[in-house]
Enzyme design. Structure first.
Site, short mmCIF file in Angstrom:
data_model
loop_
_atom_site.label_atom_id
_atom_site.label_comp_id
_atom_site.label_asym_id
_atom_site.label_seq_id
_atom_site.Cartn_x
_atom_site.Cartn_y
_atom_site.Cartn_z
N ASP A 1 41.01 34.71 38.70
CA ASP A 1 40.14 35.54 39.53
C ASP A 1 38.98 36.03 38.67
OD1 ASP A 1 38.99 37.28 41.29
OD2 ASP A 1 40.73 38.57 41.55
N ASP B 1 35.36 32.73 44.01
CA ASP B 1 35.67 33.32 42.71
C ASP B 1 37.15 33.32 42.36
OD1 ASP B 1 36.23 35.06 44.79
OD2 ASP B 1 35.66 36.86 43.69
N GLU B 2 37.97 32.63 43.14
CA GLU B 2 39.40 32.59 42.85
C GLU B 2 39.92 31.18 43.06
OE1 GLU B 2 41.87 35.65 44.71
OE2 GLU B 2 40.06 36.65 45.39
#
Length: 428
Positions: A9, A105-106
């Site tokens: 993350d 973003d993960e």
């Protein structure tokens, strides 16, 4: 043998990327936010200094500035974020081909088969963090576990720039005391129902009656019980997996309230152009049309209809979007936001359903096999004839090419000239 799953993350992703381009903001409270003038004044991301003042993602700018008067704001640059997201995913793929994104973003990584080359799960997590920091200047938190849900919980437990390991030996100590709403896929409504029956922590959920959960939530309830007990059988997808597109839609919050039918028509036609262009880019046809209307008091209306024939043409979509609007909006209040969405997508243009006009012979009479059934009448403007449809297809594809070369705003419908700005648009 347990799987080894990482969840990476990126920390304050949008804000961290902007700081790379605005290093003067590194040591001040800053946030990425929408345009206040176009009424998109929402906090999209914030740095740790802003977070320390209590600034939260998704709150309005005025709320954030009330907490942090010196908050520095940067407009979003989604193209930039997409670029960095792709760079990070390339680093993920150095460890494994089992990379499943969860937003920009993960991502989850199944590194079970990579230990002989790269060491154990924690070693790979630390390598990821260091490599992303060295090559891109970004930090990330990584959870290491034997299920996807626990790996994500791990990446949430320590921020920023940390590795958290959740194993079969320690998950009851680390995971079970957490509030139940921290479990992935436990939303606000589910958490409220669970709390009403005395389930407040993930441990409460794990120790509860699985049959009761199934009665309350169906299959989802049984899955939550398995996840809380570390028994879910998780498969991490591949980055190259082609996920089926279920719908295509565009919406816009207008720079000023819409107060007339002419203004609404201009916006709906513009949105329909964008949706149709995305359909053609994806080589898809749409079978159902949906519009969303949100007034200036945030009251929302969603209405949909089946299209008379699968299509990828704005000439089909736009008039019916306007028809739906006229049928279902009585102008009690001005309009703040409009959206156009299509669903029931199919991938074969050759299978486009024929309309009655496709069957109609040149003299205007019905063929012997067709009957004028009023219940199957086209619910709006008459459909295009085959010849006009081919001409329209060529026209809209040409517009796609021109807009691709010169920009979408350079090629407009005549009805959009001298109309007010529509504001920022959302695609999904």
């Amino acid at each position: 043998m347990d799987k080894i799953i990482l969840h990476a993350d990126l920390n304050s992703f949008f804000a961290s990327v902007e700081i790379l381009f605005h290093p003067e903001l590194r040591h001040v409270p800053m946030a990425v936010a929408g345009d206040e003038q176009k009424r998109r004044g929402i906090i999209l991301a914030k740095n740790d200094l802003a977070k320390a003042f209590g600034v939260k993602t998704a709150e309005t700018i005025w709320q954030a500035r009330k907490k942090c008067p010196n908050l520095q704001l940067v407009p979003p640059n989604h193209q930039r974020y997409q670029h960095y997201s792709e760079q990070v995913r390339e680093i993920f793929c150095r460890l494994t081909d089992r990379v499943e994104p969860f937003g920009l973003d993960e991502a989850w990584l199944d590194v079970t088969g990579s230990t002989a080359l790269f060491g154990d799960g924690p070693a790979m997590a630390d390598w990821l963090r260091q490599t992303i920091k060295d090559e891109l200047g970004l930090t990330c938190s990584v959870g290491v576990s034997f299920t996807k849900v626990f790996a994500k919980l791990g990446s949430d437990l320590k921020k920023p720039d940390a590795t958290t390991i959740i194993t079969r030996d320690n998950y009851q100590q680390l995971v079970w005391p957490l509030p139940v709403n921290q479990l992935l896929f436990v939303g606000a409504a589910t958490a409220k129902t669970l709390q009403q029956i005395g389930i407040r922590t993930i441990g409460d959920l794990a120790r509860s009656d699985q049959k009761l959960l199934s009665q309350l939530f169906g299959r989802h309830g049984a899955e939550l019980w398995l996840e809380a007990n570390g028994q879910s059988d998780d498969k991490v997808g591949r980055l190259t997996d082609q996920h089926q597109i279920k719908s295509i839609g565009n919406s816009t919050t207008t720079a000023q309230d819409l107060t007339s039918a002419e203004m609404v028509k201009a916006v709906l036609y513009q949105l329909s152009d964008q949706v149709a262009s995305r359909l053609r880019a994806s080589h898809l046809l749409a079978g159902t049309l949906q519009i969303t209307i949100r007034d200036n008091q945030f009251r929302t209306i969603d209405r949909q209809m089946q299209l008379p024939a699968a299509t990828d043409l704005a000439a089909d979509i736009a008039p019916l979007a306007l028809k739906l609007f006229n049928q279902h909006y009585a102008w009690q209040r001005p309009i703040r936001n409009l959206g156009v969405r299509v669903t029931d997508l199919s991938g074969d243009r050759e299978l486009r359903q024929m309309t009655l006009s496709d069957l109609q012979p040149p003299d205007g009479g019905l063929p012997a096999t067709a009957s004028p059934d009023p219940s199957r009448a086209f619910p709006g403007p008459s459909p295009l004839s085959p010849a006009k449809r081919a001409k329209q297809q060529h026209l809209e594809q040409t517009l796609d090419e021109l807009r691709g070369r010169f920009g979408r705003q350079q090629i407009k419908r005549g009805l959009l000239i001298d109309k007010p700005e529509t504001g920022n648009e959302d695609e999904d």
